[in-house]
Design a protein around this motif. Structure first.
Motif, PDB file in Angstrom:
ATOM      1  N   ALA A 131       0.832  -1.206   0.000  1.00  0.00           N
ATOM      2  CA  ALA A 131       0.000   0.000   0.000  1.00  0.00           C
ATOM      3  C   ALA A 131       0.866   1.255   0.000  1.00  0.00           C
ATOM      4  CB  ALA A 131      -0.933  -0.010   1.205  1.00  0.00           C
ATOM      5  N   CYS A 132       1.931   1.251   0.800  1.00  0.00           N
ATOM      6  CA  CYS A 132       2.819   2.414   0.874  1.00  0.00           C
ATOM      7  C   CYS A 132       3.507   2.679  -0.458  1.00  0.00           C
ATOM      8  CB  CYS A 132       3.872   2.214   1.966  1.00  0.00           C
ATOM      9  SG  CYS A 132       3.221   2.248   3.652  1.00  0.00           S
ATOM     10  N   THR A 133       4.021   1.639  -1.086  1.00  0.00           N
ATOM     11  CA  THR A 133       4.731   1.827  -2.357  1.00  0.00           C
ATOM     12  C   THR A 133       3.768   2.244  -3.461  1.00  0.00           C
ATOM     13  OG1 THR A 133       4.558  -0.558  -2.823  1.00  0.00           O
ATOM     14  CG2 THR A 133       6.596   0.234  -1.797  1.00  0.00           C
ATOM     15  N   LEU A 134       2.568   1.687  -3.465  1.00  0.00           N
ATOM     16  CA  LEU A 134       1.589   2.065  -4.482  1.00  0.00           C
ATOM     17  C   LEU A 134       1.162   3.516  -4.294  1.00  0.00           C
ATOM     18  CD1 LEU A 134       0.001   0.965  -6.898  1.00  0.00           C
ATOM     19  CD2 LEU A 134      -1.868   0.448  -5.320  1.00  0.00           C
ATOM     20  N   ALA A 135       0.963   3.916  -3.047  1.00  0.00           N
ATOM     21  CA  ALA A 135       0.576   5.301  -2.753  1.00  0.00           C
ATOM     22  C   ALA A 135       1.678   6.267  -3.177  1.00  0.00           C
ATOM     23  CB  ALA A 135       0.281   5.458  -1.268  1.00  0.00           C
ATOM     24  N   TYR A 136       2.916   5.891  -2.926  1.00  0.00           N
ATOM     25  CA  TYR A 136       4.060   6.764  -3.230  1.00  0.00           C
ATOM     26  C   TYR A 136       4.295   6.862  -4.738  1.00  0.00           C
ATOM     27  CZ  TYR A 136       8.913   8.444  -3.303  1.00  0.00           C
ATOM     28  OH  TYR A 136      10.065   9.141  -3.559  1.00  0.00           O
ATOM     29  N   PHE A 137       4.493   5.741  -5.387  1.00  0.00           N
ATOM     30  CA  PHE A 137       4.806   5.770  -6.815  1.00  0.00           C
ATOM     31  C   PHE A 137       3.603   6.126  -7.680  1.00  0.00           C
ATOM     32  CE2 PHE A 137       8.348   3.211  -5.204  1.00  0.00           C
ATOM     33  CZ  PHE A 137       9.408   3.802  -5.860  1.00  0.00           C
ATOM     34  N   GLY A 138       2.401   5.948  -7.141  1.00  0.00           N
ATOM     35  CA  GLY A 138       1.204   6.301  -7.895  1.00  0.00           C
ATOM     36  C   GLY A 138       0.672   7.679  -7.593  1.00  0.00           C
TER      37      GLY A 138
END
Length: 306
Positions: A131-138
């Protein structure tokens, strides 16, 4: 009435209820049972009565709710040309002072802090990292990947497994995410965002795929705890703040910090403004407010003035 988004109408309902209760106490309910139409002095009294319990920004939302109530019932805008009311609001803001806290960005270095705090052999930790990586890169808004509760999940609004795709199952290099509804998409046309492979461990593609191996294809919200609860905004924010506190990092972090951090790092690394705007799906130059420039970077600019 479809002129207002459901979330807006829900927030207005609280303000309208308080206004009706206030007018009832003052005996300003009309024979029709409605407080509408109202007058400027009543609005001034209403705003003043709230000053000790809520912030000035919330009072303004409540007044907008009163305006919405008038529009619904076919009355003119009661806030138009209310100079005394505007002065009352300025006085309330001055008396309350500025209690706003700047939300800090989660930058790449803080993403590493999050990563090192997790044990990715634990399913819930793997979910949180995805969730953190998707929120950041997205560049995602929290409402685009969290769900308030399992009961409130809607396949038409919220992110699910079916909204995630890769360009090649055997050797994926790009993650495609379907965003079905967002703040700047009131008609829910939806859009797709594309996220390429990053540098391990900061890679949304790898993190999401690793999480899906454990989650499976069961229906429901994309991000689920092992006990079946969905990842909500308060849960995400609370977990993030605990990680930062344990690492000795002070400041105000929220679920929006990933979006702020992505814009900040993109600007620092020289990504052109129009691409930052496109990545974050900003419809205006509001993205510039999200970019946090470190003081030392500003200080170095002085050398360019000589």
């Amino acid at each position: 009435m479809q002129g207002l988004a459901p979330a807006t109408r829900s927030s207005y309902a609280s303000g309208q209820k308080k206004f009706m209760e206030f007018c009832a106490q003052l005996g300003k309910i009309h024979p029709s049972g409605s407080p509408c139409p109202t007058d400027e002095w009543t609005l001034c009294l209403f705003a003043t009565s709230l000053a000790n319990s809520v912030r000035q920004a919330t009072i303004k939302v409540y007044l907008s709710a009163v305006r919405s109530l008038h529009v619904d019932q076919g009355f003119p805008d009661p806030l138009l040309n209310c100079l005394r009311l505007q002065r009352v609001l300025r006085g309330i803001k001055r008396s309350q002072g500025d209690s706003s806290r700047t939300r800090l960005p989660v930058t790449a270095s803080l993403m590493f802090t999050i990563f090192h705090s997790l044990d990715l052999t634990i399913q819930d930790h793997r979910m949180f990292w995805a969730a953190c990586t998707l929120a950041y890169f997205g560049f995602l808004r929290s409402s685009e990947f969290t769900v308030p509760s399992l009961a409130s999940f809607s396949e038409e609004l919220h992110l699910g497994v079916a909204d995630i795709a890769v360009d090649s199952p055997a050797s994926p290099s790009c993650l495609r995410v379907r965003i079905k509804a967002s703040k700047t998409d009131p008609f829910r046309k939806g859009c797709f965002i594309h996220i390429g492979r990053g540098k391990s461990p900061l890679c949304a593609l790898s993190a999401v795929m690793a999480y899906l191996e454990l989650r499976g294809n069961l229906p429901g919200p994309l991000f689920l705890l092992r006990d079946g609860r969905p990842l909500s905004r308060p849960m995400l924010t609370g977990w993030l703040r605990r990680i930062m506190a344990a690492a000795g990092i002070q400041g105000s972090f929220s679920s929006h910090s990933f979006r702020i951090g992505a814009a900040t790092v993109a600007a620092r690394n020289g990504v052109p403004d129009h691409l930052i705007q496109a990545l974050g799906r900003w419809s205006s130059n509001a993205y510039q407010l999200y970019i946090h420039t470190p003081p030392d970077a500003l200080a170095k600019l002085s050398q360019q003035l000589t």
